[in-house]
Design an enzyme around this catalytic site. Structure first.
Site, PDB file in Angstrom:
ATOM      1  N   HIS A 163       0.849  -1.189   0.000  1.00 55.99           N
ATOM      2  CA  HIS A 163       0.000   0.000   0.000  1.00 55.99           C
ATOM      3  C   HIS A 163       0.881   1.234   0.000  1.00 55.99           C
ATOM      4  O   HIS A 163       1.924   1.250   0.651  1.00 55.99           O
ATOM      5  CB  HIS A 163      -0.934   0.034   1.223  1.00 55.99           C
ATOM      6  CG  HIS A 163      -2.087   0.945   1.037  1.00 55.99           C
ATOM      7  ND1 HIS A 163      -2.020   2.293   1.345  1.00 55.99           N
ATOM      8  CD2 HIS A 163      -3.313   0.728   0.535  1.00 55.99           C
ATOM      9  CE1 HIS A 163      -3.183   2.850   1.048  1.00 55.99           C
ATOM     10  NE2 HIS A 163      -3.980   1.931   0.546  1.00 55.99           N
TER      11      HIS A 163
ATOM     12  N   ASP B 109      -8.117  -5.496  -0.268  1.00 50.73           N
ATOM     13  CA  ASP B 109      -8.599  -6.237  -1.437  1.00 50.73           C
ATOM     14  C   ASP B 109      -8.299  -7.732  -1.365  1.00 50.73           C
ATOM     15  O   ASP B 109      -8.985  -8.524  -1.995  1.00 50.73           O
ATOM     16  CB  ASP B 109      -8.015  -5.625  -2.718  1.00 50.73           C
ATOM     17  CG  ASP B 109      -8.597  -4.252  -2.968  1.00 50.73           C
ATOM     18  OD1 ASP B 109      -9.809  -4.094  -2.760  1.00 50.73           O
ATOM     19  OD2 ASP B 109      -7.850  -3.333  -3.340  1.00 50.73           O
TER      20      ASP B 109
HETATM   21  N1  COA Z   1       4.061  -7.653  -4.514  1.00 52.46           N
HETATM   22  C1  COA Z   1       5.385  -7.748  -4.555  1.00 52.46           C
HETATM   23  N2  COA Z   1       6.218  -6.729  -4.242  1.00 52.46           N
HETATM   24  C2  COA Z   1       5.622  -5.566  -3.900  1.00 52.46           C
HETATM   25  C3  COA Z   1       4.259  -5.411  -3.836  1.00 52.46           C
HETATM   26  C4  COA Z   1       3.459  -6.500  -4.159  1.00 52.46           C
HETATM   27  N3  COA Z   1       2.133  -6.409  -4.125  1.00 52.46           N
HETATM   28  N4  COA Z   1       3.980  -4.152  -3.445  1.00 52.46           N
HETATM   29  C5  COA Z   1       5.135  -3.537  -3.288  1.00 52.46           C
HETATM   30  N5  COA Z   1       6.139  -4.393  -3.555  1.00 52.46           N
HETATM   31  C6  COA Z   1       7.559  -4.129  -3.468  1.00 52.46           C
HETATM   32  C7  COA Z   1       8.014  -3.280  -4.627  1.00 52.46           C
HETATM   33  O1  COA Z   1       8.369  -4.084  -5.739  1.00 52.46           O
HETATM   34  C8  COA Z   1       9.178  -2.567  -4.037  1.00 52.46           C
HETATM   35  O2  COA Z   1      10.267  -3.444  -3.978  1.00 52.46           O
HETATM   36  P1  COA Z   1      11.739  -2.963  -4.388  1.00 52.46           P
HETATM   37  O3  COA Z   1      12.045  -1.859  -3.417  1.00 52.46           O
HETATM   38  O4  COA Z   1      12.548  -4.175  -4.246  1.00 52.46           O
HETATM   39  O5  COA Z   1      11.608  -2.468  -5.794  1.00 52.46           O
HETATM   40  C9  COA Z   1       8.743  -2.324  -2.593  1.00 52.46           C
HETATM   41  O6  COA Z   1       7.795  -3.341  -2.317  1.00 52.46           O
HETATM   42  C10 COA Z   1       8.131  -0.964  -2.363  1.00 52.46           C
HETATM   43  O7  COA Z   1       6.980  -0.843  -3.166  1.00 52.46           O
HETATM   44  P2  COA Z   1       6.571   0.423  -3.987  1.00 52.46           P
HETATM   45  O8  COA Z   1       6.633   0.091  -5.434  1.00 52.46           O
HETATM   46  O9  COA Z   1       7.303   1.628  -3.506  1.00 52.46           O
HETATM   47  O10 COA Z   1       5.076   0.584  -3.592  1.00 52.46           O
HETATM   48  P3  COA Z   1       4.104   1.643  -4.205  1.00 52.46           P
HETATM   49  O11 COA Z   1       3.702   2.528  -3.111  1.00 52.46           O
HETATM   50  O12 COA Z   1       4.678   2.311  -5.415  1.00 52.46           O
HETATM   51  O13 COA Z   1       2.924   0.730  -4.728  1.00 52.46           O
HETATM   52  C11 COA Z   1       0.991  -0.541  -4.736  1.00 52.46           C
HETATM   53  C12 COA Z   1       1.796   0.483  -3.973  1.00 52.46           C
HETATM   54  C13 COA Z   1      -0.338  -0.717  -3.999  1.00 52.46           C
HETATM   55  C14 COA Z   1       0.713  -0.061  -6.151  1.00 52.46           C
HETATM   56  C15 COA Z   1       1.754  -1.867  -4.775  1.00 52.46           C
HETATM   57  O14 COA Z   1       1.986  -2.323  -3.477  1.00 52.46           O
HETATM   58  C16 COA Z   1       1.050  -2.935  -5.596  1.00 52.46           C
HETATM   59  O15 COA Z   1       1.177  -2.973  -6.814  1.00 52.46           O
HETATM   60  N6  COA Z   1       0.253  -3.826  -4.940  1.00 52.46           N
HETATM   61  C17 COA Z   1      -0.475  -4.840  -5.643  1.00 52.46           C
HETATM   62  C18 COA Z   1      -1.791  -4.298  -6.155  1.00 52.46           C
HETATM   63  C19 COA Z   1      -2.773  -4.036  -5.062  1.00 52.46           C
HETATM   64  O16 COA Z   1      -3.028  -4.873  -4.212  1.00 52.46           O
HETATM   65  N7  COA Z   1      -3.383  -2.848  -5.105  1.00 52.46           N
HETATM   66  C20 COA Z   1      -4.403  -2.452  -4.168  1.00 52.46           C
HETATM   67  C21 COA Z   1      -3.905  -1.349  -3.314  1.00 52.46           C
HETATM   68  S1  COA Z   1      -5.093  -0.968  -2.044  1.00 52.46           S
END
Ligand code: COA
Length: 376
Positions: free
Chosen positions: A263, A314
């Site tokens: 998140h 979710d």
């Molecule tokens: N699965 C695997 N790795 C994840 C992840 C996930 N769902 N969410 C974050 N990470 C990892 C990233 O790859 C990153 O790793 P790195 O530093 O080795 O590159 C690290 O965790 C930090 O994540 P970041 O990309 O900074 O998070 P964000 O704030 O940009 O993205 C989301 C947030 C929600 C978009 C992301 O967590 C995601 O895509 N989740 C899956 C989709 C989802 O469930 N969305 C609903 C949100 S309520």
């Protein structure tokens, strides 16, 4: 070419304060409050209409105000006939979220107050939108499956009506209560991507339907609202809790994003998860489908161990909606049926105190190239 110092930049606007709001506060340490009321205190007790009223009007309704608001929403559900006809013109395989987005866009010109952005007109439009997004979902689903839309029962609450308009059966009270809680958890989340999209659109003084159309398009993506559909596909693929660790380790080795985890704001867990997990447990017992929650819990355990990442709402919303009898293609539209209340509240707030939202970009393209003249 450089005429200004390099501005501060945060990719994905992470941590950036992009505006003020009095509607909702997301506490990064696992808290969520609507208009100052903790969602953990009211989520399982209030009807969705009570929460929607609070989001739109800033105060909780008294009994008469709630009854009037609930009645008004009930009486506004019918969508204009041409919109129903349009739903039938879409290809049968159209995703329900695309139906909702297209339907919201088409509803705009049928609203006589479309271009009145005054506070009161916006509240009235918000009530119509809250009522009609649900109808777009239920009628669109039935039409796509060669079934006639079911006539409205205005006396039903929005939560009960969602079941009724899909199946023709008025749900038992416990199901309606669960749906109200799910709606309440999804109703707002400050400047999430779809709400921000709605506010950007509204900030040009475009109308509420334009803003909600933008929001619907933004919610669809799997990194946002689409995650509750993708999570269900993932759980169906995993099938049993004993397969979860192996499945997850394989995906992590391939650097895949795991749906329902992570998140942007919550870093120690999503405040909505404990309530949704409990609903999942309760539903597992009621429906005899007790396999879903243990799969989610195993994924949670391994994800925390491997990546120090926590699940978001979710992950558990997916099996909860499946156990309530919804096809997983409806998961994100059901999210929209609730979040529309938040979107509209934010559009009202934006229009009431508007300033165009227009950030800058950090230019990283080519510099100082001489134009050679038109091609010869
Ligand atoms: N699965 C695997 N790795 C994840 C992840 C996930 N769902 N969410 C974050 N990470 C990892 C990233 O790859 C990153 O790793 P790195 O530093 O080795 O590159 C690290 O965790 C930090 O994540 P970041 O990309 O900074 O998070 P964000 O704030 O940009 O993205 C989301 C947030 C929600 C978009 C992301 O967590 C995601 O895509 N989740 C899956 C989709 C989802 O469930 N969305 C609903 C949100 S309520």
């Amino acid at each position: 070419m450089t005429t200004e110092t390099k501005p501060a930049y945060s990719p994905g606007l992470a941590g950036v304060i992009a505006g003020e709001t009095q509607i909702c506060w997301v506490d990064p340490n696992a808290g969520l409050a609507y208009r100052g009321y903790d969602i953990h205190e009211m989520g399982e007790k209030a009807t969705f209409e009570e929460v929607a009223y609070l989001l739109l009007n800033g105060e909780l309704p008294n009994a008469k105000q709630l009854a009037d608001f609930t009645r008004a929403i009930g009486s506004e559900r019918q969508i204009p006939q041409p919109v129903t006809q349009m739903l039938g013109l879409l290809p049968k395989e159209t995703h329900p979220m695309d139906m909702v987005r297209t339907g919201v866009s088409m509803l705009g010109p049928f609203d006589p107050e479309l271009n009145d952005h005054s506070h009161d007109a916006n509240i009235r439009k918000a009530m119509r939108l809250i009522a009609r997004v649900s109808t777009l979902i239920t009628d669109g689903w039935r039409i796509a499956h060669n079934e006639k839309p079911i006539p409205e029962k205005p006396e039903l609450t929005l939560a009960a009506n969602l079941f009724y308009k899909l199946t023709g059966e008025v749900p038992p009270d416990w199901k309606t209560r669960m749906m109200d809680t799910i709606f309440n958890l999804y109703a707002d989340h400050e400047f999430n991507a779809s709400t921000f999209a709605a506010r950007v659109t509204a900030s040009t003084m475009a109308d509420m339907y334009a803003a909600v159309t933008s929001a619907c398009g933004t919610l669809k993506g799997p990194l946002h609202g689409g995650a509750n559909e993708e999570s269900m596909k993932m759980l169906e693929e995993i099938k049993t809790a004993d397969r979860a660790e192996g499945w997850l380790m394989d995906r992590l080795a391939k650097k895949a994003k795991i749906m329902g985890f992570g998140h942007r704001v919550y870093k120690t867990g999503d405040s909505r998860v404990p309530i949704m997990r409990e609903i999942g447990r309760d539903l597992g017992k009621r429906t005899g489908k007790e396999e879903w929650v243990p799969i989610c819990e195993e994924l949670e355990r391994v994800m925390e161990r491997e990546k120090q990442l926590y699940c978001n709402v979710d992950l558990y919303a997916a099996p909860v909606l499946t156990m309530l009898g919804f096809n997983f293609a409806l998961n994100t539209p059901i999210f929209a049926a609730s979040r529309v209340a938040g979107w509209c509240a934010h559009v009202v707030e934006q229009h009431d105190h508007n300033r165009l939202i227009r950030p800058r970009s950090l230019y990283t393209g080519a510099e100082d190239r001489k134009y050679p003249g038109p091609p010869k």
